[in-house]
Structure formats: C-alpha cells, structure tokens
Motif scaffolding. Structure first.
Motif, PDB file in Angstrom:
ATOM      1  N   SER A 340       0.811  -1.211   0.000  1.00  0.00           N
ATOM      2  CA  SER A 340       0.000   0.000   0.000  1.00  0.00           C
ATOM      3  C   SER A 340       0.849   1.268   0.000  1.00  0.00           C
ATOM      4  O   SER A 340       0.518   2.244  -0.672  1.00  0.00           O
ATOM      5  N   ILE A 341       1.955   1.276   0.756  1.00  0.00           N
ATOM      6  CA  ILE A 341       2.696   2.533   0.948  1.00  0.00           C
ATOM      7  C   ILE A 341       3.957   2.639   0.099  1.00  0.00           C
ATOM      8  O   ILE A 341       4.593   3.706   0.070  1.00  0.00           O
ATOM      9  N   ARG A 342       4.333   1.595  -0.619  1.00  0.00           N
ATOM     10  CA  ARG A 342       5.605   1.626  -1.329  1.00  0.00           C
ATOM     11  C   ARG A 342       5.649   2.721  -2.400  1.00  0.00           C
ATOM     12  O   ARG A 342       6.631   3.462  -2.505  1.00  0.00           O
ATOM     13  N   THR A 348       8.096  10.113  -2.829  1.00  0.00           N
ATOM     14  CA  THR A 348       8.631  11.105  -1.886  1.00  0.00           C
ATOM     15  C   THR A 348      10.149  11.108  -1.916  1.00  0.00           C
ATOM     16  O   THR A 348      10.794  12.173  -1.924  1.00  0.00           O
ATOM     17  N   MET A 349      10.758   9.920  -1.925  1.00  0.00           N
ATOM     18  CA  MET A 349      12.223   9.835  -1.987  1.00  0.00           C
ATOM     19  C   MET A 349      12.745  10.456  -3.270  1.00  0.00           C
ATOM     20  O   MET A 349      13.750  11.195  -3.255  1.00  0.00           O
ATOM     21  N   GLN A 388       1.376  13.747   2.690  1.00  0.00           N
ATOM     22  CA  GLN A 388      -0.015  13.489   3.066  1.00  0.00           C
ATOM     23  C   GLN A 388      -0.503  12.175   2.479  1.00  0.00           C
ATOM     24  O   GLN A 388      -1.246  11.419   3.133  1.00  0.00           O
ATOM     25  N   GLU A 389      -0.077  11.866   1.257  1.00  0.00           N
ATOM     26  CA  GLU A 389      -0.482  10.601   0.641  1.00  0.00           C
ATOM     27  C   GLU A 389       0.097   9.413   1.406  1.00  0.00           C
ATOM     28  O   GLU A 389      -0.574   8.390   1.590  1.00  0.00           O
ATOM     29  N   ILE A 390       1.365   9.524   1.856  1.00  0.00           N
ATOM     30  CA  ILE A 390       1.952   8.453   2.674  1.00  0.00           C
ATOM     31  C   ILE A 390       1.119   8.242   3.931  1.00  0.00           C
ATOM     32  O   ILE A 390       0.784   7.104   4.298  1.00  0.00           O
ATOM     33  N   GLN A 391       0.757   9.356   4.600  1.00  0.00           N
ATOM     34  CA  GLN A 391      -0.013   9.246   5.825  1.00  0.00           C
ATOM     35  C   GLN A 391      -1.373   8.575   5.579  1.00  0.00           C
ATOM     36  O   GLN A 391      -1.812   7.720   6.365  1.00  0.00           O
ATOM     37  N   SER A 392      -1.997   8.944   4.467  1.00  0.00           N
ATOM     38  CA  SER A 392      -3.309   8.354   4.151  1.00  0.00           C
ATOM     39  C   SER A 392      -3.184   6.862   3.898  1.00  0.00           C
ATOM     40  O   SER A 392      -4.004   6.056   4.381  1.00  0.00           O
ATOM     41  N   TYR A 418       7.401   7.208   8.911  1.00  0.00           N
ATOM     42  CA  TYR A 418       7.693   8.423   9.665  1.00  0.00           C
ATOM     43  C   TYR A 418       9.080   8.961   9.319  1.00  0.00           C
ATOM     44  O   TYR A 418       9.271  10.183   9.149  1.00  0.00           O
ATOM     45  N   THR A 419      10.072   8.076   9.235  1.00  0.00           N
ATOM     46  CA  THR A 419      11.432   8.513   8.921  1.00  0.00           C
ATOM     47  C   THR A 419      11.494   9.159   7.543  1.00  0.00           C
ATOM     48  O   THR A 419      12.163  10.183   7.347  1.00  0.00           O
ATOM     49  N   THR A 420      10.805   8.575   6.573  1.00  0.00           N
ATOM     50  CA  THR A 420      10.782   9.148   5.226  1.00  0.00           C
ATOM     51  C   THR A 420      10.148  10.530   5.241  1.00  0.00           C
ATOM     52  O   THR A 420      10.654  11.473   4.607  1.00  0.00           O
ATOM     53  N   CYS A 421       9.039  10.688   5.986  1.00  0.00           N
ATOM     54  CA  CYS A 421       8.369  11.983   6.067  1.00  0.00           C
ATOM     55  C   CYS A 421       9.228  13.004   6.817  1.00  0.00           C
ATOM     56  O   CYS A 421       9.272  14.188   6.439  1.00  0.00           O
TER      57      CYS A 421
END
Length: 858
Positions: A340-342, A348-349, A388-392, A418-421
């Motif tokens: 889901s988050i990859r 983001t990276m 925000q998309e990562i958090q969602s 969290y570390t990525t954000c």
C-alpha cells in the motif's frame, strides 16, 4: 548534475590515461573510453578494477611529479650551482615545495599560511636578538650568553604553552629553537652571515631561508593552479558522490524492506551507510580547506557548506531506519502494508533526491538563478502532498489489522514511513534556508576566535608544556655540549703538532664525536616529534628513522650514479626525480600506514638528487656523515620518552581509559536526567554531541594506546575497547533520534503514561548494570566481572511495550500533538511507533554491550 565538481578529476584521469597510452603501446588514434581503459590495463595490469580513490591519488601524485620534474629539468639546464651561488638553492626550494604541497590548492595554501606565520615569528625573534646584540656571543661576553639562554627559554615556553595552531607552533619552534637558537649561543658563529643592527639582507642565512620557504610554497601552489585542482572542487565532488550513493542506498533499503524476507544484505546496507557518512566528513574537511582559496568570500563555498549541513542532518535522521529494518519479521501484515505505501514512499524519496540534486547544482556554480529557484519551489510544493499521501496510505493499510491506531504488528512500517516523512521535512527546511543570502566568514571573526582560544589554557596543557620544554632543553644542552672523548682528541691534536709523531699517524683516522658540539639536530628532532601522546612520540620516531634511512639510501644511491656533471646524468636525474616523486607522493596521498613516510621520502630524496653536481667520488667520510644523523634521531627520541616516563606523564592507555569511563558516566547521567524530565528537549542534541565528541577523542587515544610501548603495563585490549566505544556511539545516535522524535512534547507523549515509568525503570536499571560490567571489563577487574556475570540477565526488549501501546491507544490520536508553523502533518500514531521502537532499540543495545563486554574480556 556533477558539473564543475568533476571537471578537474576527469582532466587528471584523462592525462593519466593519455600518458599510459603513449608509454605502453603508442597512440592508436582511438579516443573512445573503452580503448583508454584497455590501454591502462595493458600498461598497468594492477589498475584493472582500480577504485576512484586510487585513480585520484594516482593522478594527483602524477601532477606533483610532473611539476617537480619540470622545475628540476629547468634547474639542470640553468646549472644548479649558479643558482646556489646566487642564494637560490633549488635543492632546498624543491624540498620546501614537497613538504608544503597538500593534496589540492586549499590544503597547500593552508600549509603555507600557518607555516609562514610560524617561520616569520622565528625569523623576527632571531633578527631582534641580533639587532640588540649585533656581535652575538663571542665567548668573552658572558652576559650575552645568559640573556640569549633566557631569551630562547622564554620563546620556547611561550609557543609550547599558548593554544596556538599546531602548524604555527611547529614552524616557530623548528626554525628558532631547532635552528637559529644554537647560533645565538655558539661562540664560533660568525654574525656576518646574518642581518645585524636591525638591517635586512636577503642573502643572509635567516632571510634567505625565509625566502626559500616562500619560493617553495609558491611553487607548491603553482602545482595545483595549472591544471586547477581546488579543495572546493574536491569537496563538491565528494558531496556529489555521497548524494549519488545515498540515493542508491535509500532505494536499496526500500527494496530490501519490501522484499521476501530477512537476508544478510541488511548488514551490508548498514555498513555502506557508515562509509557514506565517512565520505561526507571528508567532503566537509575539504570544504574547510577551501576557505583559504577564497578567504571565505565564495558563494560556491557558502552554498556547499549549507548543502553539507543538510546532508549531515538528513543522514542523522535516516540513521534511525536501520534498527527498524534489522528487526523486521516480514510477516503477512508487513507485505500488506508495503504494497500500500511503497509507491508514495518511492515518489517522496525521488522528490527529496531531486531537490537535493538541484541544491548541488546551485552550489556548483554558486548561483541560484530564477529557473533553478522555480524548479525547486515546484518540487517543494509537491512534498506536502506526497507526505499526506503516505499518511493516508499508512492509515488505510493499518485499519486492516484492527481499529486501534497502534498495533505491534505494524510498528516497523509506521516507523519507516515516519522517517521518510521526517527526511522530507528536513530537506524542505534546508531548501527554504538556501533561498536566504549565504553567510560568509569574516577575517575579523576568524582572528577574534583565534585570539580567544590563544589563552584558553588548561592544567594539562601546562603539564605537557613543562615536560616538552624540559625534553627540548635537555636535547639542546646535549647538542650544545656534545659527546666526545676529550682526552683522545687532545692526544690526537698534540700528536699532529709533532712532525715525528704525525708521520706515524698517516693513514689513521682522527677520533670523532658521538654528538658534535653545537649541533642543533637533537633539539630539532625533538620538535619534529612533538606530541602530547606517548605512542605518537615513539611511533613518529620509528617513522622518522625509517624515512631517513630509506631517503638517505635512495637519495645517495641515485646521486652516486647520477650526480655527475655530464648531460646524460642530468637527463637521467630528471627521469629519476619523476618516478621517485610519483611513487613516494602516491604513498602519501593514498593513506594507510605508509602515508606519513611518503611525503618525507619524496622531499628528502629529491633534495639529495638536486644537490650541486660534482665529478668527485664519495668517500667513507661522506657516507658516515649522512648516516650519523641517525644517532641524533635515536638519542633525541630516547630523551623525549625518558622525560615522559620520569616526569609523571599519564600514558595514552590510562588517558584513554579514564576518558572512556568518564564519558560513559556522563552519558548515563544525561539519559537519566532526560528521562526524568530534567533536560529540555532543545538541549539534548548539543549535550549528546558533546558525549559523542568525547567518545571520538577516546577512540583517537586508543590508536595511540595501541602504539605505545607497554613496559610494565598490561597489553592494551583494542578489540574490547573498540567494540564498547562503537556501541556507545550507536547509543548516542539512538538517544538523539529518540529526543528529536519526542521533541518538546515529552510531557504529552510519555510522562502521562504510567507504563513509561516502568520502561524508564528498566532502562535506567539496565544502564546501571551496563556501566558496572563495562567498567569491570575495561579495567580488567576479573573478580567484579565474575560477580556481575552471575547476575540474572534480562531478555532483549522492554517488558512493558504492550502496556505502553495500550495506554497510547487509549489516549486517542492527535489531541496532545502541538502543531507548528511550516511543519508537515505526520500521523501521531507513526510518531509514537518510532518512540516505542527507539526505546526498545536502546534497551537491546545495552544488552548487546553487556554480552560483548563479557565475551571480549574473557
């Protein structure tokens, strides 16, 4: 992206490749990259698979060798004896050049800057004395001797006690106490060789030596001016390499974390990250040297400094990811979360890396133009959306494993997100700062800081200065008096004055001194080997002996073959100088155990080869005089070591152990006060940085402790110390990461939890036990170690984690999170997951230190 930062390196590499092509198989006319690489392999088979570091060292040494050969050849054509007679000895100038030259323009100017300040102080002190006493000491004016002795002592003590730059101290003492001072007290000195009565004459010994030093330094700077190789270019190239490596590493970390299961690659990833941090520190060091290239006024340097600071902060933030991936169980819930988050993590990276690359491009030319600024602002506007998309996605995926926001099964995934954000937030803050006008270093600020430090003198500084001055004065006195068989020498002079007895002595050698009177060589070697550490003195003495022996053998051997005055010998001398300089300077640039010898060998050997040519053969006396300098080195080193031992100097091993134990106590006390709420959040990074700095100093002392002679002391346990030191450095990083994640919300996040009191008790109890068993192991206290090993040990992790998670869930999600201006919104649940993981991680490292202390001490 790499731009200017890679230009010089590519030019140097191209020169090396073209030289190899010409030497090995001639020019084929094929200029493609594959042909060049094949040519290098044909000529130098050992270059197959060579690293960039090797190529850079190889090319830099080649550049120095080419300039040295060019200058030597010009001197040989112009006749070196004519230059020497005019007061410009190229042997001395080239020796000074090779001692001054660094690895680039900035480091070379740095060497010259501090060297000339120290040399000027030495010259001024000598010139001032001969201005007041133009006739010097003649043997009949005792008051001049006493004033001179006091003058030398005061000058030496001042430069030993004050907190002056080490290079200034070295050159000030070497040229005066280890040079001119003996001429002040030597009754045989002819003052005609010096400027007296406050006059200046460039041809006299002192002024001429200063001029030759300046000429050597100018030639050293010329080496890296054409072709241009600056510290700033090297710094930017290193930063570019680190950025490229960090981009690749973060992608590999994500691929590993999204993979099929735990593998040994996780260890490799952590090691690669440590290498990148080391390379970034190298880039920072080159950046510091670049100040001398622009006197701190360069926009490129200012922007590069901001970029390096940002990368340090980003890597400190990213360091917390490795405990997460190292303890991942790769369960089914993990795969569901990563699917889901990859994608938003990757996006983001990529956005973060693009912004960092744009900052690098701005730093390379020193200008952030409108187009670059617009591109950066566009990317910066995308970051909040991606975060925000990562958090969602994290929230959506976590809901599949229960309604509670915190779930033990997805702690790691929350922490990774969290570390990525957090990294995105950090890059965003630094990018905004880049838009501000860069601050530049000022001369006034630099000198103000230097003067402030000048008289910041500790008790240990005074103690060392006392011991060092006694050793220097002893060596000076022995050199002044000499060591001769006075009776034998008197008998020889008496016999030689009698024609009948003199006839019987034909073919016999006159008696000589072990230490010639009025020789300054002992004090000179003492100053060359000045060190506040025992092992450094001993090891430097051995290195110096090795350098002198090899340099004398190589230099005299080559000179005996090539020192003739015919044209063929001159041509072969230039060829020999090229290869000698190339090989020895490569040793210096490459690093390792022979680095300290390389530059000395090059300077001394070239100086020997550039001595005035002669058609006279060497005699036994010539060789004996050259090798007799080894006696002075040995005597000087023995006196220094004897003074260190007899005058109560603490050994490096003892200093290292005391500092390590004090640092461990300071760390444990700091952690206790922080957990008790007695240390503000904004004070923790600086306090932990001080602890980490002490650990680094202890690590440096450990190197010297391993090198110093043991004598009656127990052998230094390097593996035990290194392991404990490294683990405590890791603890500092984890504690800092915890403090940064908690921030100033500790009263809301942790202090309200009753389970946190249990976790705090576990951690503090573990720290106390770790401190006891670590001290017992380091102090080799076998009785205490046996007693402590019998205590019941605790399993890895904290026992109250589940209770803590339950309490956090009962608190809700966001009611206790303080919103801050310009801060990206990150889920409170992710933040709490990181806190739980870091608390457990700290506990695990403490258990690891306990186990390693016992294993390595057994």
């Amino acid at each position: 992206m790499y731009g200017v930062a890679n230009t010089t390196y590519k030019n140097v590499r191209h020169d090396v490749e073209m030289l190899a092509q010409d030497l090995c198989d001639g020019s084929t006319g094929d200029d493609n990259e594959e042909s060049k690489e094949q040519t290098m392999r044909n000529c130098f088979s050992f270059l197959d698979g060579a690293t960039d570091q090797f190529r850079l060292s190889f090319g830099t040494a080649l550049q120095v060798a080419a300039w040295t050969t060019l200058l030597s050849a010009a001197t040989l054509v112009a006749k070196r004896r004519n230059l020497s007679n005019a007061g410009f000895s190229m042997s001395t100038i080239l020796c000074n050049m090779l001692f001054t030259v660094g690895s680039d323009l900035g480091s070379t100017i740095n060497n010259f800057f501090y060297g000339i300040i120290g040399s000027l102080w030495a010259w001024f002190a000598f010139w001032l004395f001969l201005g007041v006493f133009p006739g010097g000491y003649t043997g009949n004016n005792d008051h001049v001797w006493w004033v001179g002795a006091l003058y030398i002592a005061v000058y030496t003590l001042i430069f030993l006690i004050v907190n002056v730059n080490e290079n200034i101290r070295f050159w000030a003492l070497l040229n005066f106490t280890g040079g001119f001072a003996m001429d002040i007290l030597n009754p045989n000195t002819t003052t005609e060789a010096y400027s007296t009565n406050f006059n200046l004459d460039y041809a006299t010994k002192a002024e001429n030596g200063l001029i030759l030093f300046v000429l050597g330094a100018i030639l050293a700077m010329l080496i890296f001016a054409f072709p241009y190789l600056s510290s700033l270019d090297k710094s930017q190239r290193r930063v570019s390499d680190v950025l490229s490596g960090l981009t690749d590493l973060q992608r590999r970390v994500l691929n590993y974390y999204a993979g099929a299961g735990r593998t040994l690659e996780v260890e490799n990833l952590a090691d690669d990250f440590v290498v990148l941090k080391s390379q970034l520190s190298d880039a920072e060091a080159h950046g510091a040297n670049s100040w001398f290239e622009s006197l701190g006024k360069s926009n490129r340097r200012a922007l590069s400094g901001k970029l390096v600071k940002m990368m340090h902060d980003v890597m400190d933030c990213y360091h917390g990811i490795f405990p997460v991936i190292a303890t991942e169980d790769f369960s089914e819930s993990h795969y569901i979360m990563l699917r889901s988050i990859r994608q938003p993590l990757e996006q983001t990276m990529d956005c973060v890396h693009t912004i960092m690359g744009q900052m690098l491009m701005a730093a390379e030319d020193g200008i952030l133009d409108d187009e670059e600024r617009a591109d950066m602002e566009e990317r910066m506007m995308q970051l909040p959306i991606l975060v925000q998309e990562i958090q969602s996605k994290v929230q959506e995926a976590s809901s599949q494993f229960g309604r509670l926001p915190l779930n033990r099964t997805v702690l790691g995934e929350h922490a990774f997100a969290y570390t990525t954000c957090s990294m995105a937030q950090m890059v965003l803050d630094h990018a905004r700062d880049l838009f501000e006008d860069p601050e530049r270093d000022s001369w006034f600020g630099m000198w103000k800081e230097a003067v402030r430090k000048l008289f910041t003198i500790t008790r240990s500084d005074c103690s060392w200065a006392t011991r060092a001055s006694i050793a220097i004065f002893l060596n000076f006195a022995i050199g002044y008096i000499g060591r001769c068989n006075a009776q034998a020498m008197d008998d020889w002079r008496t016999a030689m004055s009698n024609p009948e007895m003199a006839a019987k002595l034909v073919g016999k050698e006159a008696p000589s001194c072990l230490v010639e009177p009025y020789t300054v060589a002992l004090a000179n070697i003492n100053i060359v080997l000045l060190s506040k550490l025992h092992g450094s003195t001993f090891k430097s003495g051995l290195d110096r002996l090795a350098a002198v022996v090899v340099a004398v053998v190589v230099g005299q051997g080559l000179y005996s073959f090539l020192g003739w005055c015919d044209v063929t010998s001159k041509i072969l001398s230039a060829v020999a100088i090229f290869f000698v300089t190339w090989c020895f300077m490569y040793m210096g640039y490459r690093g390792g155990s022979f680095a300290a010898l390389g530059q000395r060998l090059a300077a001394i050997t070239v100086s020997s080869l550039m001595a005035d040519c002669t058609n006279d053969a060497y005699t036994t006396g010539t060789y004996s005089k050259s090798y007799h300098s080894l006696v002075y080195i040995v005597v000087g080193v023995l006196i220094v070591m004897t003074c260190d031992m007899l005058l109560g100097s603490t050994s490096s091993a003892t200093q290292c152990l005391e500092l390590q134990l004090q640092t461990l106590d300071a760390f444990h006390d700091l952690c206790r006060r922080y957990l008790d709420g007695l240390v503000p959040a904004d004070s923790m990074p600086a306090a932990l940085a001080d602890v980490a700095a002490d650990l680094d100093r202890a690590k440096e002392l450990a190197v010297d402790a391993a090198a110093e002679p043991n004598f009656w002391r127990a052998e230094w346990n390097a593996p035990l110390f290194t392991g404990i030191n490294a683990e405590y450095a890791s603890l500092c990083r984890r504690m800092r990461h915890l403090a940064e994640v908690v921030g100033d919300d500790k009263d809301l996040i942790l202090d309200t939890l009753s389970s946190f009191q249990g976790a705090k008790h576990e951690l503090l109890t573990s720290m106390g036990f770790t401190s006891e068993i670590t001290k017992a192991a380091l102090q080799n206290d076998s009785q205490s170690l046996q007693r402590l090993m019998k205590r019941q040990s605790k399993a890895f992790g904290l026992t109250c984690v589940d209770t803590m998670l339950a309490e956090m869930n009962s608190q809700g999600t966001d009611f206790w999170v303080r919103e801050r201006e310009d801060e990206l919104h990150i889920l409170a649940s992710s933040r709490r997951c990181v806190i739980v993981i870091m608390l457990e991680s700290i506990s695990n490292v403490l258990n690891l230190i306990q186990a390693r202390s016992v294993k390595k001490a057994s």
